[in-house]
Design a protein around this motif. Structure first.
Motif, PDB file in Angstrom:
ATOM      1  N   TYR A   1      47.641  20.981  17.950  1.00 32.23           N
ATOM      2  CA  TYR A   1      46.373  20.688  18.611  1.00 32.23           C
ATOM      3  C   TYR A   1      46.246  19.226  19.017  1.00 32.23           C
ATOM      4  O   TYR A   1      45.235  18.839  19.570  1.00 32.23           O
ATOM      5  N   LEU A   2      47.278  18.419  18.732  1.00 31.23           N
ATOM      6  CA  LEU A   2      47.215  16.997  19.049  1.00 31.23           C
ATOM      7  C   LEU A   2      46.925  16.774  20.527  1.00 31.23           C
ATOM      8  O   LEU A   2      45.979  16.077  20.887  1.00 31.23           O
ATOM      9  N   GLY A   3      47.713  17.403  21.384  1.00 37.73           N
ATOM     10  CA  GLY A   3      47.538  17.208  22.823  1.00 37.73           C
ATOM     11  C   GLY A   3      46.230  17.765  23.339  1.00 37.73           C
ATOM     12  O   GLY A   3      45.517  17.104  24.091  1.00 37.73           O
ATOM     13  N   SER A   4      45.874  18.975  22.918  1.00 40.94           N
ATOM     14  CA  SER A   4      44.653  19.586  23.449  1.00 40.94           C
ATOM     15  C   SER A   4      43.408  18.891  22.920  1.00 40.94           C
ATOM     16  O   SER A   4      42.430  18.731  23.641  1.00 40.94           O
ATOM     17  N   LEU A   5      43.429  18.431  21.675  1.00 41.24           N
ATOM     18  CA  LEU A   5      42.277  17.712  21.146  1.00 41.24           C
ATOM     19  C   LEU A   5      42.124  16.382  21.865  1.00 41.24           C
ATOM     20  O   LEU A   5      41.016  16.026  22.290  1.00 41.24           O
ATOM     21  N   ALA A   6      43.210  15.661  22.042  1.00 43.41           N
ATOM     22  CA  ALA A   6      43.146  14.382  22.752  1.00 43.41           C
ATOM     23  C   ALA A   6      42.640  14.579  24.179  1.00 43.41           C
ATOM     24  O   ALA A   6      41.800  13.811  24.658  1.00 43.41           O
ATOM     25  N   GLU A   7      43.109  15.620  24.834  1.00 47.78           N
ATOM     26  CA  GLU A   7      42.656  15.903  26.202  1.00 47.78           C
ATOM     27  C   GLU A   7      41.159  16.207  26.240  1.00 47.78           C
ATOM     28  O   GLU A   7      40.436  15.716  27.104  1.00 47.78           O
ATOM     29  N   ASN A   8      40.695  17.017  25.295  1.00 44.65           N
ATOM     30  CA  ASN A   8      39.269  17.338  25.247  1.00 44.65           C
ATOM     31  C   ASN A   8      38.410  16.127  24.900  1.00 44.65           C
ATOM     32  O   ASN A   8      37.278  16.015  25.372  1.00 44.65           O
ATOM     33  N   ILE A   9      38.945  15.222  24.083  1.00 46.40           N
ATOM     34  CA  ILE A   9      38.205  14.000  23.764  1.00 46.40           C
ATOM     35  C   ILE A   9      37.941  13.222  25.038  1.00 46.40           C
ATOM     36  O   ILE A   9      36.815  12.790  25.295  1.00 46.40           O
ATOM     37  N   VAL A  10      38.964  13.072  25.845  1.00 49.33           N
ATOM     38  CA  VAL A  10      38.840  12.297  27.086  1.00 49.33           C
ATOM     39  C   VAL A  10      37.958  13.022  28.104  1.00 49.33           C
ATOM     40  O   VAL A  10      37.078  12.409  28.710  1.00 49.33           O
ATOM     41  N   LYS A  11      38.172  14.323  28.271  1.00 48.71           N
ATOM     42  CA  LYS A  11      37.484  15.066  29.331  1.00 48.71           C
ATOM     43  C   LYS A  11      36.077  15.521  28.975  1.00 48.71           C
ATOM     44  O   LYS A  11      35.231  15.622  29.861  1.00 48.71           O
ATOM     45  N   LYS A  12      35.817  15.819  27.689  1.00 48.49           N
ATOM     46  CA  LYS A  12      34.520  16.386  27.316  1.00 48.49           C
ATOM     47  C   LYS A  12      33.799  15.622  26.223  1.00 48.49           C
ATOM     48  O   LYS A  12      32.638  15.265  26.365  1.00 48.49           O
ATOM     49  N   TYR A  13      34.496  15.418  25.110  1.00 45.94           N
ATOM     50  CA  TYR A  13      33.822  14.970  23.902  1.00 45.94           C
ATOM     51  C   TYR A  13      33.263  13.558  24.015  1.00 45.94           C
ATOM     52  O   TYR A  13      32.208  13.259  23.452  1.00 45.94           O
ATOM     53  N   LEU A  14      33.934  12.677  24.741  1.00 45.34           N
ATOM     54  CA  LEU A  14      33.390  11.340  24.968  1.00 45.34           C
ATOM     55  C   LEU A  14      32.028  11.454  25.648  1.00 45.34           C
ATOM     56  O   LEU A  14      31.075  10.779  25.258  1.00 45.34           O
ATOM     57  N   GLY A  15      31.925  12.329  26.626  1.00 45.15           N
ATOM     58  CA  GLY A  15      30.647  12.526  27.329  1.00 45.15           C
ATOM     59  C   GLY A  15      29.554  13.037  26.398  1.00 45.15           C
ATOM     60  O   GLY A  15      28.392  12.623  26.506  1.00 45.15           O
ATOM     61  N   PHE A  16      29.924  13.930  25.473  1.00 41.60           N
ATOM     62  CA  PHE A  16      28.935  14.424  24.501  1.00 41.60           C
ATOM     63  C   PHE A  16      28.430  13.273  23.632  1.00 41.60           C
ATOM     64  O   PHE A  16      27.225  13.153  23.384  1.00 41.60           O
ATOM     65  N   LEU A  17      29.356  12.443  23.164  1.00 41.74           N
ATOM     66  CA  LEU A  17      28.979  11.317  22.302  1.00 41.74           C
ATOM     67  C   LEU A  17      28.154  10.291  23.075  1.00 41.74           C
ATOM     68  O   LEU A  17      27.197   9.722  22.535  1.00 41.74           O
ATOM     69  N   GLU A  18      28.495  10.071  24.330  1.00 42.70           N
ATOM     70  CA  GLU A  18      27.717   9.134  25.145  1.00 42.70           C
ATOM     71  C   GLU A  18      26.317   9.687  25.435  1.00 42.70           C
ATOM     72  O   GLU A  18      25.349   8.925  25.486  1.00 42.70           O
ATOM     73  N   GLY A  19      26.209  10.985  25.607  1.00 41.72           N
ATOM     74  CA  GLY A  19      24.886  11.601  25.768  1.00 41.72           C
ATOM     75  C   GLY A  19      24.048  11.416  24.521  1.00 41.72           C
ATOM     76  O   GLY A  19      22.840  11.123  24.596  1.00 41.72           O
ATOM     77  N   PHE A  20      24.664  11.575  23.351  1.00 45.50           N
ATOM     78  CA  PHE A  20      23.955  11.342  22.097  1.00 45.50           C
ATOM     79  C   PHE A  20      23.520   9.882  22.013  1.00 45.50           C
ATOM     80  O   PHE A  20      22.375   9.586  21.617  1.00 45.50           O
ATOM     81  N   GLU A  21      24.399   8.969  22.399  1.00 47.87           N
ATOM     82  CA  GLU A  21      24.063   7.541  22.385  1.00 47.87           C
ATOM     83  C   GLU A  21      22.807   7.284  23.217  1.00 47.87           C
ATOM     84  O   GLU A  21      21.869   6.612  22.766  1.00 47.87           O
ATOM     85  N   ARG A  22      22.766   7.822  24.405  1.00 46.08           N
ATOM     86  CA  ARG A  22      21.620   7.644  25.306  1.00 46.08           C
ATOM     87  C   ARG A  22      20.344   8.243  24.701  1.00 46.08           C
ATOM     88  O   ARG A  22      19.299   7.599  24.661  1.00 46.08           O
ATOM     89  N   ASN A  23      20.445   9.481  24.199  1.00 47.29           N
ATOM     90  CA  ASN A  23      19.275  10.152  23.635  1.00 47.29           C
ATOM     91  C   ASN A  23      18.763   9.443  22.386  1.00 47.29           C
ATOM     92  O   ASN A  23      17.543   9.324  22.191  1.00 47.29           O
ATOM     93  N   MET A  24      19.672   8.980  21.552  1.00 51.95           N
ATOM     94  CA  MET A  24      19.270   8.311  20.314  1.00 51.95           C
ATOM     95  C   MET A  24      18.614   6.971  20.615  1.00 51.95           C
ATOM     96  O   MET A  24      17.626   6.605  19.966  1.00 51.95           O
TER      97      MET A  24
END
Length: 138
Positions: A109-132
Motif C-alpha cells: 500500500y506504500l505507493g497507493s497511500l502516497a498517491e492518495n495523500i497527494v491527490k486527496k488526503y492533503l485536500g481533506f486536511l487543508e479543508g479541516f485547517e480552514r474550517n477549524m
C-alpha cells in the motif's frame, strides 16, 4: 473553560506544523521525484498530520463539553456533523487506508497511500485547517 480553549489552540498549532511538514514533503516529491524513501517519509508525515487533526478535533469537542470518543471513526463522524470536516466519507476512507497500510495486512500500500495523500488526503486536511480556523476565530 479558558484553559481548555488554550489546549485546543495548542493542538491546532501542532496540527498546522505537521501539515506544513507534509506540504514540504509533497513539494519535495514533486520536485525531485517520488521515490520509495520520499514515499515512506510522506506517509509518516501524513500519519502525524492526521493524528494531530484528530487530537485537535477531540480537544475542540472537549471545549464543547462533549464526552470522549471511542475511536477515530466515531470522532470523524462527529466532526463531519459539526462541520469541522467537509467530506466525512473521504475521512473514513482515509482511516481505512491507513489501517490497510499496516504491515500486518498483505499487499503493498506504500505507493497507493502516497498517491492518495497527494491527490486527496492533503485536500481533506487543508479543508479541516480552514474550517477549524473559522471555528476558533468565531
Amino acid at each position: 473553560m479558558k484553559k481548555t480553549v488554550l489546549e485546543c489552540e495548542h493542538c491546532f498549532t501542532d496540527f498546522i506544523n505537521q501539515l506544513n511538514e507534509l506540504r514540504d514533503l509533497i513539494q519535495e516529491g514533486k520536485s525531485h521525484g517520488m521515490n520509495d524513501a520520499i514515499r515512506a517519509k510522506l506517509i509518516v508525515s501524513f500519519e502525524k498530520s492526521h493524528d494531530a487533526a484528530l487530537e485537535t478535533i477531540a480537544s475542540y469537542f472537549k471545549t464543547q463539553g462533549k464526552a470522549p470518543f471511542s475511536g477515530s471513526r466515531d470522532i470523524t463522524v462527529e466532526a463531519f456533523h459539526a462541520d469541522l470536516i467537509d467530506d466525512g466519507q473521504g475521512w473514513l476512507d482515509m482511516i481505512i487506508h491507513r489501517i490497510k497500510h499496516n504491515p500486518l495486512y498483505p499487499g503493498d500500500y506504500l505507493g497507493s497511500l502516497a498517491e492518495n495523500i497527494v491527490k486527496k488526503y492533503l485536500g481533506f486536511l487543508e479543508g479541516f485547517e480552514r474550517n477549524m480556523e473559522e471555528k476558533l476565530e468565531g
